[in-house]
Design a protein around this motif. Sequence first.
Motif, PDB file in Angstrom:
ATOM      1  N   GLU A  40       4.504 -15.293   3.019  1.00  0.00           N
ATOM      2  CA  GLU A  40       3.904 -14.026   3.462  1.00  0.00           C
ATOM      3  C   GLU A  40       4.993 -13.039   3.871  1.00  0.00           C
ATOM      4  N   ILE A  41       6.003 -13.538   4.558  1.00  0.00           N
ATOM      5  CA  ILE A  41       7.114 -12.682   4.985  1.00  0.00           C
ATOM      6  C   ILE A  41       7.878 -12.162   3.773  1.00  0.00           C
ATOM      7  N   ALA A  42       8.053 -13.020   2.760  1.00  0.00           N
ATOM      8  CA  ALA A  42       8.732 -12.601   1.536  1.00  0.00           C
ATOM      9  C   ALA A  42       7.938 -11.519   0.805  1.00  0.00           C
ATOM     10  N   VAL A  43       6.619 -11.682   0.753  1.00  0.00           N
ATOM     11  CA  VAL A  43       5.762 -10.673   0.119  1.00  0.00           C
ATOM     12  C   VAL A  43       5.886  -9.340   0.856  1.00  0.00           C
ATOM     13  N   GLU A  44       5.825  -9.386   2.182  1.00  0.00           N
ATOM     14  CA  GLU A  44       5.945  -8.169   2.979  1.00  0.00           C
ATOM     15  C   GLU A  44       7.269  -7.460   2.706  1.00  0.00           C
ATOM     16  N   GLU A  45       8.345  -8.220   2.590  1.00  0.00           N
ATOM     17  CA  GLU A  45       9.652  -7.613   2.346  1.00  0.00           C
ATOM     18  C   GLU A  45       9.697  -6.946   0.979  1.00  0.00           C
ATOM     19  N   ALA A  46       9.098  -7.580  -0.024  1.00  0.00           N
ATOM     20  CA  ALA A  46       9.061  -6.988  -1.363  1.00  0.00           C
ATOM     21  C   ALA A  46       8.256  -5.689  -1.361  1.00  0.00           C
ATOM     22  N   VAL A  47       7.135  -5.684  -0.654  1.00  0.00           N
ATOM     23  CA  VAL A  47       6.311  -4.473  -0.575  1.00  0.00           C
ATOM     24  C   VAL A  47       7.072  -3.356   0.132  1.00  0.00           C
ATOM     25  N   ARG A  48       7.809  -3.703   1.187  1.00  0.00           N
ATOM     26  CA  ARG A  48       8.595  -2.691   1.897  1.00  0.00           C
ATOM     27  C   ARG A  48       9.691  -2.112   1.009  1.00  0.00           C
ATOM     28  N   LEU A  49      10.310  -2.954   0.185  1.00  0.00           N
ATOM     29  CA  LEU A  49      11.323  -2.460  -0.746  1.00  0.00           C
ATOM     30  C   LEU A  49      10.718  -1.482  -1.739  1.00  0.00           C
ATOM     31  N   GLN A  50       9.490  -1.768  -2.159  1.00  0.00           N
ATOM     32  CA  GLN A  50       8.820  -0.859  -3.092  1.00  0.00           C
ATOM     33  C   GLN A  50       8.431   0.450  -2.399  1.00  0.00           C
TER      34      GLN A  50
END
Length: 249
Positions: A40-50
């Motif tokens: 979940e934390i990894a997904v959040e980080e990817a979304v923030r990068l986008q």
Amino acid sequence: MKVLVPVKRVLDYNVKARVKPDQSGVDLSNVKMSMNPFDEIAVEEAVRLQEAGTATETIVVSIGPAKAQETIRTGLAMGMDRGVHVQTDEDLEPLAIAKILKAVAEAEGADLIVMGKQAIDNDYGATGGMLAALLGWPIGSAANSIALDGGALSVVKEVDGGLQTVKLQMPALVTADLRLNEPRYASLPNIMKAKRKPIDAKTPADFGVDTTPRLKTLKVTEPAAREAGIKVEDAAALVDKLKNEAGVI
């Protein structure tokens, strides 16, 4: 930059695990399942990068049974663009998972892989390192923060002496620790939109990966029950028990 995020469907962390009567594994029937918290934390980080304009496309991938699509939909509801589901009913080992993820990353042309540092069900934490080795990419493990610095990725992690900062040349792989961010809750509109986002269906055979297990589980048992504590009347009694009964002083 294309970001790939592997996620795993695991027993929800709020649910008490029960061992099957034959001790062959954990009983997953009729229990709540959810996305691995580190993923979940990894997904959040990817979304923030986008959202920051750094990532051009984000892809969430899961390897598992048909119900793993629910976990992919959760990632899509959090803001990921599309999903890849590699369907298998086998309980794959880290090396087999790493080989499949390598094939997916190469097929998708990923520039960055962000994944949880470990899974909370079997506690495996080797997949990230194996995947980086197979791809020949640098890895920043247990990241507390990440930032793009020119053509390099700056990763900060905790070590015994404090904080360590490493710079990775892209493409690269990062495994997420708990302090990297706080995952968002998916809103109802995004949950509805996620149902319409595409999920590509694959199997391990599509990538020519041998998933033959190399490990054999002999049995699974619950941890021994903790013994009840005792009360002592004063400090002298405590010291006596620590010295003469516990033998720790």
